[in-house]
Write a protein that holds these residues in place. Structure first.
Motif, PDB file in Angstrom:
ATOM      1  N   SER A   1     -21.665  19.217 -24.247  1.00  0.00           N
ATOM      2  CA  SER A   1     -21.567  18.499 -22.979  1.00  0.00           C
ATOM      3  C   SER A   1     -20.178  18.663 -22.371  1.00  0.00           C
ATOM      4  CB  SER A   1     -21.835  17.009 -23.204  1.00  0.00           C
ATOM      5  OG  SER A   1     -20.712  16.403 -23.853  1.00  0.00           O
ATOM      6  N   LYS A   2     -20.021  18.178 -21.182  1.00  0.00           N
ATOM      7  CA  LYS A   2     -18.691  18.045 -20.591  1.00  0.00           C
ATOM      8  C   LYS A   2     -17.946  16.923 -21.324  1.00  0.00           C
ATOM      9  CE  LYS A   2     -20.159  19.540 -15.970  1.00  0.00           C
ATOM     10  NZ  LYS A   2     -20.312  19.137 -14.549  1.00  0.00           N
TER      11      LYS A   2
ATOM     12  N   GLY B   1     -32.088  17.651 -31.150  1.00  0.00           N
ATOM     13  CA  GLY B   1     -31.528  16.309 -31.077  1.00  0.00           C
ATOM     14  C   GLY B   1     -30.167  16.305 -30.423  1.00  0.00           C
ATOM     15  N   GLY B   2     -29.665  15.115 -30.156  1.00  0.00           N
ATOM     16  CA  GLY B   2     -28.359  14.954 -29.545  1.00  0.00           C
ATOM     17  C   GLY B   2     -27.462  14.089 -30.403  1.00  0.00           C
ATOM     18  N   MET B   3     -26.186  14.458 -30.501  1.00  0.00           N
ATOM     19  CA  MET B   3     -25.254  13.690 -31.313  1.00  0.00           C
ATOM     20  C   MET B   3     -23.823  14.020 -30.927  1.00  0.00           C
ATOM     21  SD  MET B   3     -25.548  15.747 -34.963  1.00  0.00           S
ATOM     22  CE  MET B   3     -24.393  14.635 -35.760  1.00  0.00           C
ATOM     23  N   SER B   4     -22.878  13.258 -31.483  1.00  0.00           N
ATOM     24  CA  SER B   4     -21.456  13.513 -31.282  1.00  0.00           C
ATOM     25  C   SER B   4     -21.053  14.812 -31.960  1.00  0.00           C
ATOM     26  CB  SER B   4     -20.638  12.350 -31.863  1.00  0.00           C
ATOM     27  OG  SER B   4     -19.308  12.742 -32.114  1.00  0.00           O
ATOM     28  N   GLU B   5     -20.275  15.620 -31.265  1.00  0.00           N
ATOM     29  CA  GLU B   5     -19.781  16.866 -31.855  1.00  0.00           C
ATOM     30  C   GLU B   5     -18.895  16.585 -33.065  1.00  0.00           C
ATOM     31  OE1 GLU B   5     -17.769  20.958 -30.231  1.00  0.00           O
ATOM     32  OE2 GLU B   5     -16.799  19.073 -29.667  1.00  0.00           O
TER      33      GLU B   5
ATOM     34  N   HIS C   1     -27.475   9.666 -26.914  1.00  0.00           N
ATOM     35  CA  HIS C   1     -28.581   9.329 -26.024  1.00  0.00           C
ATOM     36  C   HIS C   1     -28.244   9.645 -24.566  1.00  0.00           C
ATOM     37  CE1 HIS C   1     -31.256   6.264 -23.787  1.00  0.00           C
ATOM     38  NE2 HIS C   1     -31.878   7.417 -23.897  1.00  0.00           N
ATOM     39  N   LEU C   2     -27.337   8.864 -23.980  1.00  0.00           N
ATOM     40  CA  LEU C   2     -27.102   8.988 -22.539  1.00  0.00           C
ATOM     41  C   LEU C   2     -26.694  10.404 -22.138  1.00  0.00           C
ATOM     42  CD1 LEU C   2     -26.895   7.516 -19.792  1.00  0.00           C
ATOM     43  CD2 LEU C   2     -24.479   7.151 -20.299  1.00  0.00           C
TER      44      LEU C   2
ATOM     45  N   TYR D   1     -14.172  13.195 -25.828  1.00  0.00           N
ATOM     46  CA  TYR D   1     -14.894  13.900 -26.879  1.00  0.00           C
ATOM     47  C   TYR D   1     -16.136  14.509 -26.248  1.00  0.00           C
ATOM     48  CZ  TYR D   1     -18.348  10.080 -27.305  1.00  0.00           C
ATOM     49  OH  TYR D   1     -19.331   9.161 -27.074  1.00  0.00           O
ATOM     50  N   GLN D   2     -16.980  15.151 -27.040  1.00  0.00           N
ATOM     51  CA  GLN D   2     -18.159  15.808 -26.495  1.00  0.00           C
ATOM     52  C   GLN D   2     -19.411  15.491 -27.310  1.00  0.00           C
ATOM     53  OE1 GLN D   2     -15.912  19.695 -26.305  1.00  0.00           O
ATOM     54  NE2 GLN D   2     -17.236  19.984 -24.519  1.00  0.00           N
ATOM     55  N   SER D   3     -20.534  15.620 -26.627  1.00  0.00           N
ATOM     56  CA  SER D   3     -21.842  15.511 -27.247  1.00  0.00           C
ATOM     57  C   SER D   3     -22.398  16.921 -27.418  1.00  0.00           C
ATOM     58  CB  SER D   3     -22.765  14.686 -26.348  1.00  0.00           C
ATOM     59  OG  SER D   3     -24.099  14.716 -26.805  1.00  0.00           O
TER      60      SER D   3
END
Length: 289
Positions: free
Chosen positions: A220-221, A193-197, A152-153, A118-120
């Protein structure tokens, strides 16, 4: 004398627990405790997972109790101390749990579109100051739980790859869940912010967030998907039943809880990329929860 002996034994047990002894559960428990990752509102997760509970009870021939812990760290500790039998971890939270409880076993991973990844995403409010990744410099970024992979990561690594170091080039706040990150960006409480797609898409679909107020800046990759993990001390027969129940799961209503179309077999090595990413960021996994 008997009372003194009992108190001495009790004290010894407390000392042993404090020294790291892990109270065990039965190898073949009458009620299987299954924990789901607390990446959204707990009541919503439990409600949506009722088809899963019914399916597992029928497949395993025993009662199933669904559990959503208060945060990632408490879920890791519950797995460490054998308070839960099966858990749906995020990739990083699994790696952290494995570092504390070596006997736990990942055995299935969600598959969607034929891929176990999956992607972020990095999101921002288009009305705010962040129009591109470079604009995050000097702003406040919202992460989810410290033990979250896609909240996060991975976004932290993505920003680092763009020359932005957390705490130096931008301030940050840990907001807990993915939906909390999305709401904070929408409200302008954080500038990005960052989160799951997948969770982003689901929140848009539900109307929880407005796609006119929260947009994706970058993806993200691919990341190895969320693993299903079980205690290594469970009986071989029960472990085989649990493994089969997940790998043979076909009902879309049940799989919806996992944002997956099915499950494939996996193992610990599939998550080495998370360990390597943490090392590149100089993150000490032992101190992350």
């Amino acid at each position: 004398m008997q009372r003194r002996t009992f108190l001495a034994a009790a004290a010894a047990a407390v000392i042993a627990a404090g020294a790291g002894a892990m109270p065990g559960r039965a190898e073949d428990p009458e009620t299987l405790k299954v924990a789901l990752l607390p990446d959204e509102n707990a009541s919503t997760i439990i409600q949506n997972a009722q088809p899963l509970k019914d399916y597992l009870e029928q497949a395993l021939g025993r009662d199933v109790e669904l559990i959503v812990t208060t945060d990632y760290s408490s879920m890791i500790e519950a797995m460490r101390f054998n308070r839960i039998d099966v858990a749906y971890f995020g990739p990083l939270s699994y790696v952290l749990a494995k570092s504390k409880a070596a006997a736990i076993e990942p055995f299935a991973v969600g598959v969607k579109g034929g891929s176990p990844t999956y992607q972020s995403v990095v999101i921002a409010n288009p009305a705010g100051p962040v129009k591109a990744i470079a604009d995050i410099r000097g702003q406040t970024f919202g992460f989810g739980d410290p033990a979250s992979t896609s909240s996060h990561l991975i976004p932290r690594a993505l920003l680092a790859g763009k020359g932005l170091t957390a705490g130096t080039d931008y301030a940050f706040a840990h907001l807990g869940t993915h939906d909390a990150v999305a709401r904070a960006v929408q409200a302008g409480q954080v500038q990005a912010g960052g989160m799951s797609e997948e969770i982003y898409k689901k929140l848009v679909e539900r109307g929880t967030i407005d796609p006119a107020k929260v947009v994706v800046l970058e993806e993200s990759k691919p990341i190895p998907n969320y693993p299903i993990v079980m205690q290594g001390e469970l009986s071989p027969e029960l472990k085989a039943q649990i493994r089969a129940a997940f790998l043979e799961m076909k009902d879309p209503a049940i799989l919806k809880s996992f944002r997956a179309e099915g499950f494939a077999a996996t193992d610990d090595q599939a998550y080495d990329v998370l360990r390597e990413t943490a090392q590149i960021l100089n993150l000490d996994l032992a101190k992350m929860n």
